[in-house]
Design a protein around this motif. Structure first.
Motif, PDB file in Angstrom:
ATOM      1  N   PRO A 136       0.814  -1.217   0.000  1.00 31.86           N
ATOM      2  CA  PRO A 136       0.000   0.000   0.000  1.00 31.86           C
ATOM      3  C   PRO A 136       0.851   1.271   0.000  1.00 31.86           C
ATOM      4  O   PRO A 136       1.980   1.285   0.487  1.00 31.86           O
ATOM      5  CB  PRO A 136      -0.771  -0.116   1.322  1.00 31.86           C
ATOM      6  N   ALA A 137       0.298   2.318  -0.559  1.00 34.01           N
ATOM      7  CA  ALA A 137       0.887   3.670  -0.521  1.00 34.01           C
ATOM      8  C   ALA A 137       2.179   3.787  -1.306  1.00 34.01           C
ATOM      9  O   ALA A 137       2.996   4.658  -1.011  1.00 34.01           O
ATOM     10  CB  ALA A 137       1.105   4.121   0.927  1.00 34.01           C
ATOM     11  N   GLN A 138       2.361   2.955  -2.326  1.00 33.01           N
ATOM     12  CA  GLN A 138       3.589   3.065  -3.112  1.00 33.01           C
ATOM     13  C   GLN A 138       3.664   4.450  -3.760  1.00 33.01           C
ATOM     14  O   GLN A 138       2.711   4.935  -4.351  1.00 33.01           O
ATOM     15  CB  GLN A 138       3.653   1.994  -4.196  1.00 33.01           C
ATOM     16  N   GLY A 139       4.834   5.079  -3.620  1.00 35.46           N
ATOM     17  CA  GLY A 139       5.046   6.398  -4.195  1.00 35.46           C
ATOM     18  C   GLY A 139       4.615   7.555  -3.322  1.00 35.46           C
ATOM     19  O   GLY A 139       4.893   8.715  -3.654  1.00 35.46           O
ATOM     20  N   ARG A 140       3.949   7.275  -2.205  1.00 33.09           N
ATOM     21  CA  ARG A 140       3.494   8.351  -1.320  1.00 33.09           C
ATOM     22  C   ARG A 140       4.676   9.070  -0.678  1.00 33.09           C
ATOM     23  O   ARG A 140       5.686   8.462  -0.358  1.00 33.09           O
ATOM     24  CB  ARG A 140       2.593   7.797  -0.215  1.00 33.09           C
ATOM     25  N   CYS A 141       4.518  10.366  -0.481  1.00 33.51           N
ATOM     26  CA  CYS A 141       5.534  11.150   0.199  1.00 33.51           C
ATOM     27  C   CYS A 141       5.405  10.962   1.712  1.00 33.51           C
ATOM     28  O   CYS A 141       4.300  10.892   2.246  1.00 33.51           O
ATOM     29  CB  CYS A 141       5.380  12.633  -0.136  1.00 33.51           C
ATOM     30  N   VAL A 142       6.545  10.867   2.377  1.00 28.63           N
ATOM     31  CA  VAL A 142       6.594  10.758   3.829  1.00 28.63           C
ATOM     32  C   VAL A 142       7.589  11.797   4.334  1.00 28.63           C
ATOM     33  O   VAL A 142       8.761  11.782   3.940  1.00 28.63           O
ATOM     34  CB  VAL A 142       7.047   9.346   4.287  1.00 28.63           C
ATOM     35  N   ASP A 143       7.134  12.702   5.173  1.00 29.80           N
ATOM     36  CA  ASP A 143       8.006  13.734   5.742  1.00 29.80           C
ATOM     37  C   ASP A 143       8.614  13.204   7.043  1.00 29.80           C
ATOM     38  O   ASP A 143       7.895  12.974   8.021  1.00 29.80           O
ATOM     39  CB  ASP A 143       7.230  15.019   6.017  1.00 29.80           C
ATOM     40  N   ILE A 144       9.916  13.038   7.062  1.00 30.80           N
ATOM     41  CA  ILE A 144      10.616  12.445   8.198  1.00 30.80           C
ATOM     42  C   ILE A 144      11.568  13.470   8.798  1.00 30.80           C
ATOM     43  O   ILE A 144      12.371  14.078   8.090  1.00 30.80           O
ATOM     44  CB  ILE A 144      11.396  11.187   7.765  1.00 30.80           C
ATOM     45  N   THR A 145      11.457  13.637  10.119  1.00 32.47           N
ATOM     46  CA  THR A 145      12.369  14.538  10.815  1.00 32.47           C
ATOM     47  C   THR A 145      13.693  13.842  11.063  1.00 32.47           C
ATOM     48  O   THR A 145      13.739  12.741  11.608  1.00 32.47           O
ATOM     49  CB  THR A 145      11.769  15.000  12.153  1.00 32.47           C
ATOM     50  N   THR A 146      14.777  14.467  10.639  1.00 36.37           N
ATOM     51  CA  THR A 146      16.112  13.922  10.840  1.00 36.37           C
ATOM     52  C   THR A 146      16.952  14.960  11.570  1.00 36.37           C
ATOM     53  O   THR A 146      16.517  16.085  11.808  1.00 36.37           O
ATOM     54  CB  THR A 146      16.785  13.586   9.499  1.00 36.37           C
ATOM     55  N   ARG A 147      18.178  14.596  11.900  1.00 33.06           N
ATOM     56  CA  ARG A 147      19.072  15.551  12.558  1.00 33.06           C
ATOM     57  C   ARG A 147      19.449  16.698  11.627  1.00 33.06           C
ATOM     58  O   ARG A 147      19.981  17.712  12.067  1.00 33.06           O
ATOM     59  CB  ARG A 147      20.334  14.848  13.048  1.00 33.06           C
ATOM     60  N   PHE A 148      19.168  16.536  10.343  1.00 34.75           N
ATOM     61  CA  PHE A 148      19.443  17.593   9.377  1.00 34.75           C
ATOM     62  C   PHE A 148      18.186  18.408   9.056  1.00 34.75           C
ATOM     63  O   PHE A 148      18.206  19.258   8.175  1.00 34.75           O
ATOM     64  CB  PHE A 148      20.010  16.990   8.090  1.00 34.75           C
ATOM     65  N   GLY A 149      17.089  18.123   9.767  1.00 30.40           N
ATOM     66  CA  GLY A 149      15.837  18.821   9.516  1.00 30.40           C
ATOM     67  C   GLY A 149      14.822  17.908   8.853  1.00 30.40           C
ATOM     68  O   GLY A 149      15.001  16.684   8.789  1.00 30.40           O
ATOM     69  N   LEU A 150      13.745  18.481   8.353  1.00 30.08           N
ATOM     70  CA  LEU A 150      12.676  17.708   7.735  1.00 30.08           C
ATOM     71  C   LEU A 150      13.101  17.254   6.341  1.00 30.08           C
ATOM     72  O   LEU A 150      13.546  18.069   5.530  1.00 30.08           O
ATOM     73  CB  LEU A 150      11.400  18.559   7.643  1.00 30.08           C
ATOM     74  N   ARG A 151      12.979  15.960   6.083  1.00 31.33           N
ATOM     75  CA  ARG A 151      13.328  15.409   4.786  1.00 31.33           C
ATOM     76  C   ARG A 151      12.118  14.675   4.219  1.00 31.33           C
ATOM     77  O   ARG A 151      11.517  13.846   4.894  1.00 31.33           O
ATOM     78  CB  ARG A 151      14.511  14.437   4.904  1.00 31.33           C
ATOM     79  N   THR A 152      11.792  14.980   2.983  1.00 33.40           N
ATOM     80  CA  THR A 152      10.686  14.302   2.309  1.00 33.40           C
ATOM     81  C   THR A 152      11.229  13.118   1.530  1.00 33.40           C
ATOM     82  O   THR A 152      12.135  13.273   0.698  1.00 33.40           O
ATOM     83  CB  THR A 152       9.950  15.255   1.361  1.00 33.40           C
TER      84      THR A 152
END
Length: 271
Positions: A136-152
């Motif tokens: 499910p959700a193949q190709g969906r964007c996920v916004d993940i918080t990392t030590r470098f900031g928000l990464r999509t």
């Protein structure tokens, strides 16, 4: 057919167990962060109990075989291969049951460079046994918080195994991906599956946030965990993770192939 003795020898030779690459400093830092309820260490789990650093260390000593001595603060951590073997047997039994029941499964990894092949072999065997391997959700964007900031990142699947990758044109379906501990990818996948009316997985297999994120939502979840991943073992102790297998989760991908053969044989799914 790989015997228990041969696998034990391989675990030690490949440093999947015994003295591992993960350092004591890394593990202790994770235990401190978990005790402080830092999301970076919780990776999707919301513990019910009071887990101070000493309690976490005692649990990890019990489940992994690391030192329970707080004065031991440096050097390489150690995983007891007997605990790895015991957990792999439980892991195989659960996969065998899933195959016999023909239930839908979801597989995902935060270590695509190392563990994608291990999970893909399980996906192939479960699919051949009649289980629906969900994507499910193949190709969906996920916004993940990392030590470098928000990464999509984008959620992708290769051979039935989910992971996230940094978006680059023309790379959908490639076997490269990003390392992550985040539970957001599995939450996204499960939410999209639910919104579409199912099916929903009756077993989630993976590591990091894939296991803890699914287990916290009430799904049957299990997977692999290193000595600096206390959340999976706390989840197992509290009943929200079915099986947590202690081993080094970042050795060469080829070193996991004997584990694949062992698990599939034990699950009566040898191909």
């Amino acid at each position: 057919m790989l015997s228990t003795g041969a696998l034990r020898a391989h675990l030690l030779a490949a440093r999947l167990a015994g003295p591992v690459a993960t350092t004591r400093e890394e593990s202790l830092r994770s235990y401190r962060l978990f005790a402080a309820r830092d999301p970076r260490a919780l990776i999707g789990l919301d513990p019910e109990g009071t887990w101070g650093q000493r309690e976490v260390m005692a649990l990890m000593a019990d489940r992994c075989g690391v030192s329970a001595d707080p004065r031991h603060t440096s050097g390489h951590d150690v995983i007891d291969p007997e605990r790895t073997l015991e957990a792999l047997d439980a892991f195989a039994r659960r996969i065998g049951k899933a195959a016999r029941d023909g239930v839908p499964v979801l597989l995902g990894t935060g270590h695509p460079h190392r563990l994608l092949g291990f999970y893909a072999a399980l996906a192939d065997a479960l699919s051949a046994a009649g289980c629906a391997v969900l994507t499910p959700a193949q190709g969906r964007c996920v916004d993940i918080t990392t030590r470098f900031g928000l990464r999509t990142c984008n959620l992708d699947y290769v051979r039935g195994v989910a992971f996230v990758r940094k978006p680059r044109p023309g790379t959908a379906g490639c076997e490269t991906g990003a390392h992550t501990h985040s539970p957001l990818p599995v939450r996204t996948a499960l939410a999209v599956a639910a919104e579409a009316g199912g099916p929903l997985p009756e077993l989630v297999i993976g590591d990091h946030g894939w296991v803890c994120g699914a287990g916290q939502l009430g799904f049957d979840a299990m997977g692999l965990a290193d000595t600096d991943d206390p959340a999976l073992f706390v989840g197992e102790a509290e009943g929200r993770v079915s099986v947590a297998v202690p081993l080094d989760d970042a050795v060469r991908s080829a070193y996991y192939r004997p584990l694949t053969r062992y698990v599939l044989n034990r699950a009566c799914l040898s191909q």
